[in-house]
Design a protein around this motif. Structure first.
Motif, PDB file in Angstrom:
ATOM      1  N   ASN A  76       1.220  45.089   6.051  1.00 37.10           N
ATOM      2  CA  ASN A  76       1.586  43.921   5.250  1.00 37.10           C
ATOM      3  C   ASN A  76       1.775  42.686   6.132  1.00 37.10           C
ATOM      4  O   ASN A  76       1.391  41.574   5.755  1.00 37.10           O
ATOM      5  N   ILE A  79      -1.560  41.296   7.039  1.00 37.31           N
ATOM      6  CA  ILE A  79      -2.178  40.573   5.930  1.00 37.31           C
ATOM      7  C   ILE A  79      -1.669  39.132   5.884  1.00 37.31           C
ATOM      8  O   ILE A  79      -2.433  38.181   5.721  1.00 37.31           O
ATOM      9  N   THR A  83      -4.334  35.240   6.675  1.00 38.36           N
ATOM     10  CA  THR A  83      -4.711  34.676   5.388  1.00 38.36           C
ATOM     11  C   THR A  83      -4.950  33.183   5.500  1.00 38.36           C
ATOM     12  O   THR A  83      -4.181  32.466   6.121  1.00 38.36           O
ATOM     13  N   ARG A 104       3.375  38.458  -4.558  1.00 37.75           N
ATOM     14  CA  ARG A 104       3.642  38.318  -3.125  1.00 37.75           C
ATOM     15  C   ARG A 104       4.742  39.269  -2.695  1.00 37.75           C
ATOM     16  O   ARG A 104       4.671  39.914  -1.648  1.00 37.75           O
ATOM     17  N   MET A 109       0.051  39.913  -0.658  1.00 37.56           N
ATOM     18  CA  MET A 109      -1.105  39.030  -0.717  1.00 37.56           C
ATOM     19  C   MET A 109      -0.730  37.682  -1.326  1.00 37.56           C
ATOM     20  O   MET A 109      -0.083  37.635  -2.379  1.00 37.56           O
ATOM     21  N   GLY A 270      -8.641  38.429   1.790  1.00 35.70           N
ATOM     22  CA  GLY A 270      -7.646  39.291   1.170  1.00 35.70           C
ATOM     23  C   GLY A 270      -8.213  40.626   0.759  1.00 35.70           C
ATOM     24  O   GLY A 270      -7.580  41.679   0.935  1.00 35.70           O
ATOM     25  N   ALA A 273      -8.758  42.579   3.831  1.00 31.52           N
ATOM     26  CA  ALA A 273      -7.491  43.080   4.370  1.00 31.52           C
ATOM     27  C   ALA A 273      -7.100  44.391   3.706  1.00 31.52           C
ATOM     28  O   ALA A 273      -6.487  45.259   4.344  1.00 31.52           O
ATOM     29  N   LEU A 274      -7.457  44.562   2.443  1.00 30.95           N
ATOM     30  CA  LEU A 274      -7.172  45.816   1.758  1.00 30.95           C
ATOM     31  C   LEU A 274      -8.046  46.937   2.313  1.00 30.95           C
ATOM     32  O   LEU A 274      -7.588  48.069   2.490  1.00 30.95           O
ATOM     33  N   THR A 277      -6.508  47.902   5.518  1.00 34.23           N
ATOM     34  CA  THR A 277      -5.346  48.761   5.271  1.00 34.23           C
ATOM     35  C   THR A 277      -5.765  50.215   5.128  1.00 34.23           C
ATOM     36  O   THR A 277      -5.187  51.120   5.746  1.00 34.23           O
ATOM     37  N   GLN A 306      -5.794  35.861  -6.286  1.00 30.74           N
ATOM     38  CA  GLN A 306      -4.791  36.626  -5.547  1.00 30.74           C
ATOM     39  C   GLN A 306      -5.107  38.110  -5.653  1.00 30.74           C
ATOM     40  O   GLN A 306      -5.273  38.641  -6.752  1.00 30.74           O
ATOM     41  N   VAL A 307      -5.195  38.766  -4.508  1.00 32.45           N
ATOM     42  CA  VAL A 307      -5.400  40.215  -4.486  1.00 32.45           C
ATOM     43  C   VAL A 307      -4.068  40.910  -4.714  1.00 32.45           C
ATOM     44  O   VAL A 307      -3.067  40.584  -4.070  1.00 32.45           O
TER      45      VAL A 307
END
Length: 484
Positions: A76, A79, A83, A104, A109, A270, A273-274, A277, A306-307
């Protein structure tokens, strides 16, 4: 000691164990569970104590192993540090700010602006678009799908991945282990990956001899493709033929209809970034930020997005909280498309409350089902929905409507891999993307119009006349849906 004495002792011991199981179940099972989920487990254990407790030990905990949860917290921070796009956000949606902050808080995210999005409503067109994006890749390809299957339909996609490897690109692939095993072409697919030279790994593998074990039905259900950090796809589609290559589906003529979206802009970071992860969770390799050197022009009709990641790696049910928050904010209309619609009590209240307030609520589901228990559990909610004023549209067979999205008024939409069912809320790792922008919602209205033209509306009178055995089956299936 006689045989009768031994029999009495065995009976007494069995009775004692049975009593202990029941008492401990009442103490342990309701802890940190929804009342309906706890009740379903208790019913299973009280009717079949030994079988019920065995199933509970196997499937009762939705928590991922501690190591994976710690990785989620660690990632997290990554991330947040990687961004872009904060400055491009339009500040004309104060009513949406609390939902953005909620997301958030739950999933790390941020909302980012300066994005574009293009919808693909047919599996053939979306697969072709993804293949074309891979063919144009210059740095790397990240592909993460619940199901990968090498077949005649997906062969060009696999060829594109192989060609990317030959060009010297780093191609990383993630696929769910259990979902893959259930497909006809699993072993042929992994052999193809090996021949291609892609860097591939299984998600949430069930390999106890290798120390890899968690609740067997916790699955990674995400669908993600990222190319060079500039283009990303997500939505409902798996990399497999629309028939899922199942003999029964082919015999019935079943075809899955999906919806994918192609994003460009800061939101791609974003989505990537997932992927990072999940890659870190499965490989212990934390990928360094690979920035894009492609300039981003200022756009006049750019979208804010927004993810919202969700799943058992998070403390809360991120997708459910997002969905409910938006449902209560609707002022004019709500449109929902979900192949598996098994809401928990909070979502059922949110949807029926909206309809009772006079908000137009349309729910698109399939006329037929491919998963009997889920299909009948879903049907058990139709009466309450119809009585509240929800319009239920049944997409005509033999197509299985597999799209997963909803819209709120003309302002906001959510699209991704998440169904509106308790499995997606609690057990599956999912991706949802919240998009703010009228142009995107208008595009989804076009998809909605197409769905409506190929559906029939279910009336309350028709529904109340269905046979008694069907009602019983629906209600029994509803009980099983809560066992998590």
């Amino acid at each position: 000691m006689t045989a009768d004495d031994w029999w009495k002792i065995a009976l007494g011991v069995g009775f004692g164990i049975d009593l202990v199981i029941r008492v401990l179940s009442v103490i342990i099972i309701p802890r940190n569970r929804r009342p309906q989920t706890a009740m379903a487990w208790l019913l299973a254990i009280f009717f079949l104590p030994f079988v019920g407790i065995l199933l509970f030990l196997l499937f009762g905990s939705r928590r991922l192993p501690k190591k994976r949860r710690l990785k989620q917290r660690e990632i997290n921070d990554y991330i947040l540090d990687t961004t872009e796009g904060f400055d491009d956000v339009s500040h004309d949606h104060p009513w949406l700010d609390p939902v953005v902050e909620l997301n958030r808080t739950l999933g790390a995210m941020p909302l980012v602006g300066g994005n574009t999005a293009k919808l693909f409503g047919e599996p053939v067109s979306s697969l072709a678009a993804m293949t074309e994006a891979i063919d144009g890749a210059k740095k790397y390809v990240h592909a993460e799908f619940y199901i990968f299957a090498h077949d005649k339909t997906t062969a060009p996609f696999f060829d594109a991945l192989e060609n990317a490897v030959k060009r010297g690109l780093h191609v990383r692939v993630l696929l769910d282990h259990v979902a893959g095993l259930r497909t006809k072409d699993y072993y042929r697919t992994v052999r193809r990956f090996n021949r291609m030279g892609v860097d591939w790994h299984l998600m949430l593998p069930i390999q106890p001899l290798q120390g890899k074990w968690q609740r067997p039905d916790l699955r990674n259900h995400r669908k993600i493709l990222v190319v060079d950090g500039t283009v990303a796809f997500t939505g409902s589609q798996n990399i497999i033929d629309p028939s899922y290559n199942k003999r029964g589906n082919i015999k019935r003529g079943l075809q899955w209809k999906d919806l994918m979206v192609r994003f460009e802009g800061p939101i791609v970071a974003g989505i990537n970034a997932l992927f990072v992860t999940d890659w870190y969770s499965e490989t212990d390799e934390l990928l360094l930020r690979e920035t894009s050197d492609v300039p981003r022009p200022k756009l006049t009709n750019a979208l804010d997005a927004q993810v919202v990641p969700s799943g058992p790696g998070f403390a809360g049910e991120n997708n459910l909280r997002l969905f409910n928050s938006l449902l209560y904010m609707a002022q004019e209309r709500i449109m929902i498309s979900s192949p598996y619609f098994v809401p928990d009590e909070s979502m059922l209240y949110a949807i029926t409350t909206a309809a009772q307030k006079g908000i137009q609520v349309d729910l698109f589901v399939s006329e037929i089902g491919d998963q009997p228990l889920v299909y009948h559990a879903q049907r058990s909610y139709y009466e309450a929905l119809l009585k509240a004023g929800v319009h239920i549209w049944l997409y005509r067979s033999p197509t299985v409507l597999h799209s997963k999205f909803f819209t709120i008024d003309d302002e906001v939409a959510v699209i991704g891999s998440s169904n509106m069912d308790m499995r997606s809320f609690s057990l599956n790792l999912e991706i949802s993307v919240m998009v703010h922008g009228r142009s995107f919602v208008e595009d989804l209205r076009g998809i909605e119009a197409e769905y409506r033209s190929k559906s029939r509306e279910l009336s309350l009178d028709e529904w109340m006349e269905r046979p008694l055995p069907a009602r019983v089956l629906d209600n029994v299936a509803r009980l099983t849906a809560a066992v998590q």
